[in-house]
Motif scaffolding. Sequence first.
Motif, PDB file in Angstrom:
ATOM      1  N   HIS A  29       0.830  -1.204   0.000  1.00  0.00           N
ATOM      2  CA  HIS A  29       0.000   0.000   0.000  1.00  0.00           C
ATOM      3  C   HIS A  29       0.873   1.266   0.000  1.00  0.00           C
ATOM      4  O   HIS A  29       0.550   2.241  -0.679  1.00  0.00           O
ATOM      5  CB  HIS A  29      -0.956   0.012   1.197  1.00  0.00           C
ATOM      6  CG  HIS A  29      -2.060   0.984   1.026  1.00  0.00           C
ATOM      7  ND1 HIS A  29      -3.201   0.699   0.323  1.00  0.00           N
ATOM      8  CD2 HIS A  29      -2.171   2.270   1.401  1.00  0.00           C
ATOM      9  CE1 HIS A  29      -3.973   1.758   0.299  1.00  0.00           C
ATOM     10  NE2 HIS A  29      -3.376   2.730   0.948  1.00  0.00           N
ATOM     11  N   LEU A  30       1.968   1.239   0.727  1.00  0.00           N
ATOM     12  CA  LEU A  30       2.886   2.379   0.757  1.00  0.00           C
ATOM     13  C   LEU A  30       3.441   2.657  -0.632  1.00  0.00           C
ATOM     14  O   LEU A  30       3.480   3.796  -1.091  1.00  0.00           O
ATOM     15  CB  LEU A  30       4.014   2.098   1.753  1.00  0.00           C
ATOM     16  CG  LEU A  30       4.967   3.234   2.084  1.00  0.00           C
ATOM     17  CD1 LEU A  30       4.234   4.380   2.754  1.00  0.00           C
ATOM     18  CD2 LEU A  30       6.083   2.719   2.981  1.00  0.00           C
ATOM     19  N   ALA A  63      14.323   2.602  -1.661  1.00  0.00           N
ATOM     20  CA  ALA A  63      13.501   2.982  -0.508  1.00  0.00           C
ATOM     21  C   ALA A  63      13.193   1.769   0.362  1.00  0.00           C
ATOM     22  O   ALA A  63      13.303   1.828   1.591  1.00  0.00           O
ATOM     23  CB  ALA A  63      12.209   3.637  -0.973  1.00  0.00           C
ATOM     24  N   ILE A  64      12.839   0.663  -0.258  1.00  0.00           N
ATOM     25  CA  ILE A  64      12.513  -0.545   0.498  1.00  0.00           C
ATOM     26  C   ILE A  64      13.757  -1.115   1.167  1.00  0.00           C
ATOM     27  O   ILE A  64      13.714  -1.531   2.327  1.00  0.00           O
ATOM     28  CB  ILE A  64      11.837  -1.587  -0.423  1.00  0.00           C
ATOM     29  CG1 ILE A  64      10.458  -1.072  -0.840  1.00  0.00           C
ATOM     30  CG2 ILE A  64      11.738  -2.942   0.262  1.00  0.00           C
ATOM     31  CD1 ILE A  64       9.840  -1.830  -1.991  1.00  0.00           C
ATOM     32  N   ALA A  68      14.371   0.662   6.971  1.00  0.00           N
ATOM     33  CA  ALA A  68      14.660   0.655   8.414  1.00  0.00           C
ATOM     34  C   ALA A  68      15.365   1.934   8.863  1.00  0.00           C
ATOM     35  O   ALA A  68      15.328   2.276  10.046  1.00  0.00           O
ATOM     36  CB  ALA A  68      15.495  -0.561   8.781  1.00  0.00           C
ATOM     37  N   GLN A  69      15.979   2.641   7.934  1.00  0.00           N
ATOM     38  CA  GLN A  69      16.684   3.878   8.275  1.00  0.00           C
ATOM     39  C   GLN A  69      15.752   5.090   8.308  1.00  0.00           C
ATOM     40  O   GLN A  69      16.154   6.160   8.772  1.00  0.00           O
ATOM     41  CB  GLN A  69      17.823   4.126   7.291  1.00  0.00           C
ATOM     42  CG  GLN A  69      18.885   3.057   7.359  1.00  0.00           C
ATOM     43  CD  GLN A  69      19.951   3.248   6.291  1.00  0.00           C
ATOM     44  OE1 GLN A  69      19.969   4.253   5.598  1.00  0.00           O
ATOM     45  NE2 GLN A  69      20.833   2.270   6.168  1.00  0.00           N
ATOM     46  N   PHE A  70      14.527   4.928   7.824  1.00  0.00           N
ATOM     47  CA  PHE A  70      13.566   6.041   7.826  1.00  0.00           C
ATOM     48  C   PHE A  70      13.192   6.356   9.264  1.00  0.00           C
ATOM     49  O   PHE A  70      12.721   5.502  10.007  1.00  0.00           O
ATOM     50  CB  PHE A  70      12.323   5.683   7.008  1.00  0.00           C
ATOM     51  CG  PHE A  70      11.302   6.778   6.970  1.00  0.00           C
ATOM     52  CD1 PHE A  70      11.560   7.958   6.292  1.00  0.00           C
ATOM     53  CD2 PHE A  70      10.095   6.632   7.615  1.00  0.00           C
ATOM     54  CE1 PHE A  70      10.619   8.975   6.251  1.00  0.00           C
ATOM     55  CE2 PHE A  70       9.140   7.640   7.585  1.00  0.00           C
ATOM     56  CZ  PHE A  70       9.408   8.808   6.895  1.00  0.00           C
ATOM     57  N   ARG A  77       7.379  10.749   1.474  1.00  0.00           N
ATOM     58  CA  ARG A  77       7.478  11.096   0.048  1.00  0.00           C
ATOM     59  C   ARG A  77       8.789  11.820  -0.262  1.00  0.00           C
ATOM     60  O   ARG A  77       9.357  11.677  -1.329  1.00  0.00           O
ATOM     61  CB  ARG A  77       6.296  11.958  -0.359  1.00  0.00           C
ATOM     62  CG  ARG A  77       6.256  12.245  -1.847  1.00  0.00           C
ATOM     63  CD  ARG A  77       4.997  12.947  -2.227  1.00  0.00           C
ATOM     64  NE  ARG A  77       3.946  11.959  -2.346  1.00  0.00           N
ATOM     65  CZ  ARG A  77       2.750  12.200  -2.870  1.00  0.00           C
ATOM     66  NH1 ARG A  77       2.458  13.399  -3.304  1.00  0.00           N
ATOM     67  NH2 ARG A  77       1.859  11.248  -2.940  1.00  0.00           N
ATOM     68  N   THR A  78       9.295  12.614   0.693  1.00  0.00           N
ATOM     69  CA  THR A  78      10.545  13.327   0.432  1.00  0.00           C
ATOM     70  C   THR A  78      11.703  12.373   0.437  1.00  0.00           C
ATOM     71  O   THR A  78      12.735  12.624  -0.130  1.00  0.00           O
ATOM     72  CB  THR A  78      10.787  14.435   1.475  1.00  0.00           C
ATOM     73  OG1 THR A  78      10.851  13.851   2.767  1.00  0.00           O
ATOM     74  CG2 THR A  78       9.701  15.485   1.430  1.00  0.00           C
TER      75      THR A  78
END
Length: 78
Positions: A29-30, A63-64, A68-70, A77-78
């Motif tokens: 979904h993301l 991104a995937i 874990a670093q997010f 989105r940025t």
Amino acid sequence: MKPQNFYADMSDNDLVQASLQGTKEALQHLVLRHQAFVYNVAWKMVLNPQDAEDITQEVFIKAITNLAQFQGRSAFRT
């Protein structure tokens, strides 16, 4: 398995956390939520649909891989 609309109501940060806990539907979904935006940005940069698709795929792979670093201090989105 939760209904698909369950994930539609979740924030990006919640979807990230659910994805990190192994919920594939949350990750799906993301990606679907942001795929068109990423493609449009890529298309505006390269003006080629196939290249924009490739760039979009690469963006989501990175991104995937680094999800874990997010830290949630900015918008996903940025």
